[in-house]
Enzyme design. Sequence first.
Site, PDB file in Angstrom:
ATOM      1  N   GLY A   1      -6.048   7.712   7.827  1.00 21.10           N
ATOM      2  CA  GLY A   1      -4.883   7.689   6.697  1.00 21.10           C
ATOM      3  C   GLY A   1      -3.722   7.805   7.546  1.00 21.10           C
ATOM      4  O   GLY A   1      -2.715   7.658   6.660  1.00 21.10           O
TER       5      GLY A   1
ATOM      6  N   CYS B   1      -3.335 -16.856 -12.297  1.00 22.87           N
ATOM      7  CA  CYS B   1      -2.939 -17.013 -13.713  1.00 22.87           C
ATOM      8  C   CYS B   1      -2.377 -15.545 -14.402  1.00 22.87           C
ATOM      9  O   CYS B   1      -2.907 -15.226 -15.498  1.00 22.87           O
ATOM     10  CB  CYS B   1      -4.176 -17.690 -14.477  1.00 22.87           C
ATOM     11  N   GLU B   2      -1.584 -14.808 -13.620  1.00 22.40           N
ATOM     12  CA  GLU B   2      -1.026 -13.685 -14.393  1.00 22.40           C
ATOM     13  C   GLU B   2       0.297 -13.369 -13.809  1.00 22.40           C
ATOM     14  O   GLU B   2       0.680 -13.680 -12.457  1.00 22.40           O
ATOM     15  CB  GLU B   2      -2.010 -12.528 -14.341  1.00 22.40           C
TER      16      GLU B   2
ATOM     17  N   GLY C   1      -8.093   3.289  10.394  1.00 21.62           N
ATOM     18  CA  GLY C   1      -8.527   2.094  10.089  1.00 21.62           C
ATOM     19  C   GLY C   1      -7.288   1.060   9.943  1.00 21.62           C
ATOM     20  O   GLY C   1      -6.933   0.334  10.991  1.00 21.62           O
ATOM     21  N   ARG C   2      -6.411   1.478   8.944  1.00 19.31           N
ATOM     22  CA  ARG C   2      -5.401   0.603   8.745  1.00 19.31           C
ATOM     23  C   ARG C   2      -4.329   0.745  10.095  1.00 19.31           C
ATOM     24  O   ARG C   2      -3.732  -0.146  10.616  1.00 19.31           O
ATOM     25  CB  ARG C   2      -4.241   1.340   7.635  1.00 19.31           C
TER      26      ARG C   2
ATOM     27  N   TYR D   1      -6.986  -4.289   4.631  1.00 18.54           N
ATOM     28  CA  TYR D   1      -7.033  -4.030   3.252  1.00 18.54           C
ATOM     29  C   TYR D   1      -6.689  -5.503   2.499  1.00 18.54           C
ATOM     30  O   TYR D   1      -6.225  -5.129   1.442  1.00 18.54           O
ATOM     31  CB  TYR D   1      -6.564  -2.710   2.532  1.00 18.54           C
TER      32      TYR D   1
ATOM     33  N   GLU E   1     -10.731   8.678  12.217  1.00 18.75           N
ATOM     34  CA  GLU E   1     -11.159   7.402  11.856  1.00 18.75           C
ATOM     35  C   GLU E   1     -10.242   6.447  11.263  1.00 18.75           C
ATOM     36  O   GLU E   1      -9.887   6.231  10.063  1.00 18.75           O
ATOM     37  CB  GLU E   1     -12.114   7.864  10.332  1.00 18.75           C
TER      38      GLU E   1
ATOM     39  N   ARG F   1      -2.993  -5.852  -2.881  1.00 17.74           N
ATOM     40  CA  ARG F   1      -2.396  -4.517  -2.557  1.00 17.74           C
ATOM     41  C   ARG F   1      -1.066  -4.183  -3.335  1.00 17.74           C
ATOM     42  O   ARG F   1      -0.419  -3.090  -3.882  1.00 17.74           O
ATOM     43  CB  ARG F   1      -2.116  -3.826  -1.109  1.00 17.74           C
TER      44      ARG F   1
HETATM   45  N1  LLP Z   1     -12.153   7.450   6.518  1.00 24.64           N
HETATM   46  C1  LLP Z   1     -12.681   7.680   5.412  1.00 24.64           C
HETATM   47  C2  LLP Z   1     -13.721   8.414   5.033  1.00 24.64           C
HETATM   48  C3  LLP Z   1     -11.983   6.650   4.510  1.00 24.64           C
HETATM   49  O1  LLP Z   1     -12.318   6.666   3.248  1.00 24.64           O
HETATM   50  C4  LLP Z   1     -10.883   5.867   4.773  1.00 24.64           C
HETATM   51  C5  LLP Z   1     -10.077   4.924   3.954  1.00 24.64           C
HETATM   52  C6  LLP Z   1     -10.503   5.952   6.184  1.00 24.64           C
HETATM   53  C7  LLP Z   1     -11.168   6.694   7.070  1.00 24.64           C
HETATM   54  C8  LLP Z   1      -9.435   4.960   6.919  1.00 24.64           C
HETATM   55  O2  LLP Z   1      -8.350   5.158   6.347  1.00 24.64           O
HETATM   56  P1  LLP Z   1      -7.002   4.545   7.057  1.00 24.64           P
HETATM   57  O3  LLP Z   1      -6.827   5.178   8.490  1.00 24.64           O
HETATM   58  O4  LLP Z   1      -7.336   2.947   6.782  1.00 24.64           O
HETATM   59  O5  LLP Z   1      -5.877   4.899   6.162  1.00 24.64           O
HETATM   60  N2  LLP Z   1      -7.339   0.099  -0.082  1.00 24.64           N
HETATM   61  C9  LLP Z   1      -6.524   1.028   0.127  1.00 24.64           C
HETATM   62  C10 LLP Z   1      -6.868   2.128   1.196  1.00 24.64           C
HETATM   63  C11 LLP Z   1      -8.160   2.710   0.871  1.00 24.64           C
HETATM   64  C12 LLP Z   1      -8.515   3.734   1.858  1.00 24.64           C
HETATM   65  C13 LLP Z   1     -10.025   4.105   1.808  1.00 24.64           C
HETATM   66  N3  LLP Z   1     -10.544   4.975   2.753  1.00 24.64           N
HETATM   67  C14 LLP Z   1      -4.993   0.321   0.449  1.00 24.64           C
HETATM   68  O6  LLP Z   1      -5.271  -0.871   0.636  1.00 24.64           O
HETATM   69  O7  LLP Z   1      -4.307   1.025   0.805  1.00 24.64           O
END
Ligand code: LLP
Length: 463
Positions: free
Chosen positions: A278, A391-392, A322-323, A421, A320, A360
């Site tokens: 997050g 087309c939007e 990701g981003r 993402y 965890e 996004r």
């Molecule tokens: N752990 C769990 C259980 C999650 O559901 C997620 C993200 C993460 C870790 C990783 O979160 P991060 O560090 O990447 O923020 N598509 C959306 C984001 C959806 C996130 C879903 N879960 C966007 O483009 O902003």
Amino acid sequence: MSRSAHPAGPRHADVYPEGHYTAPAADLNALDEKVWARTVRRNEDGVVTVGGMEVSRLAEEFGTPAYFLDESDFRARCRAWADAFGPDADVFYAGKAFLSRAVVRWLKEEGLNLDVCSGGELTTALDAGMPAERIAFHGNNKSVEEIERAVRVGVGRIVLDSFQEIVRVAHIAQSQGKRQRVQIRVTVGVEAHTHEFIATAHEDQKFGIALADGQAAEAVRRALRLDGLELIGIHSHIGSQIFDMAGFEVSARRVVQLLTEVRDEHGVELPEIDLGGGLGIAYTSEDDPREPHEIAKALTEIVGRECEAAGLSTPRISVEPGRAIVGPTAFTLYEVGTIKPLEGLRTYVSVDGGMSDNIRTALYDAEYSVALVSRTSDAEPMLVRVVGKHCESGDIVVRDAFLPADLAPGDLIAVPATGAYCRSMASNYNHSLRPPVVAVNDGEARVIVRRETEEDLLRLDVG
Ligand code: LLP
């Protein structure tokens, strides 16, 4: 996010309309290192390079639109997370942000673990050689098949998301003669300050089991009774693209509180807690993200302090991200097509991609930056909206930004911070072909996910 009002007096021929934009940067040719991957520079010819390679050459070789990912930056960010948390914690990269076999190999080499949330992500992870015990399996509606496979291959943990799943996983593990390591995902009741669609710890949403009303305590009670499960800990993920540390801190405190209750009721000290992902990243110069060592310090201190106060031994922490690992490492390169100045409004700059490679902006009102990268320009700043070819009218890549007024069809522009993402949420809308991901490292570029072809589209169409 705060947005400044109009810049100090119009510099473009039009008066800037009321909008959601910051003043143009003093120098439109400058690249703010906050939003660009670490090896991105502009060379003496004015051409932007990544890993020492000019974007104009990359466009010739790989076409546009394309995502270019700075491998050394990705690896450096993995190491920064691992170092920040140290040997007594585990970092699980969240594969949903972007996953490919090359990414799995990098993670493995850099000592990170992997969080997957579908059979497809699990397949990619295993195929690229991630040891099953370093994989965590997530999801609010895992299928029986997915659970059976996860248990069979021996994933390190399954994160249980509902009362039904507690029983389901226990049953499947038992029928395979196994005891599956599991965590229970709880919702701690925090309103994370982010877009509604990516906030996940308030109570009125689909994930996890609420701490409120003793539901999570009841889930622990049930899990501890079932032979097929080895309950190793509690999991909490409060949302995504978060800058404010307060939410993480409240979450950590509440999870430790549950551990205390579990110890008091069952005489069991659960050995692990996972505080999810997050952490936000910079999409524009206005964003001010926290560094991994800051979040590591805050979380470790809170968990340590709360555990000491409760007389608990400190659990092993996992996170965890990701981003925060992959997001800043890539940019999307587009070729400029139609340019349409709308008198008194703004100029619409169309590119050869759009909402199919970056949903996004349309989905979350996300903000991005953009720069002219194939050359420099001394022209006046012009207020633009970068749009795609779909087309939007909601097909917007960058809602409001400034580009030089001499922008012309054929110029290359790039949108930074598209590593997370974007490719993972890309679509074939309008039968467009999903762009490739090209890893660039030290003067070499290599396709890690190839561009889709029309044959790929037709292959699925079997009617
Ligand atoms: N752990 C769990 C259980 C999650 O559901 C997620 C993200 C993460 C870790 C990783 O979160 P991060 O560090 O990447 O923020 N598509 C959306 C984001 C959806 C996130 C879903 N879960 C966007 O483009 O902003």
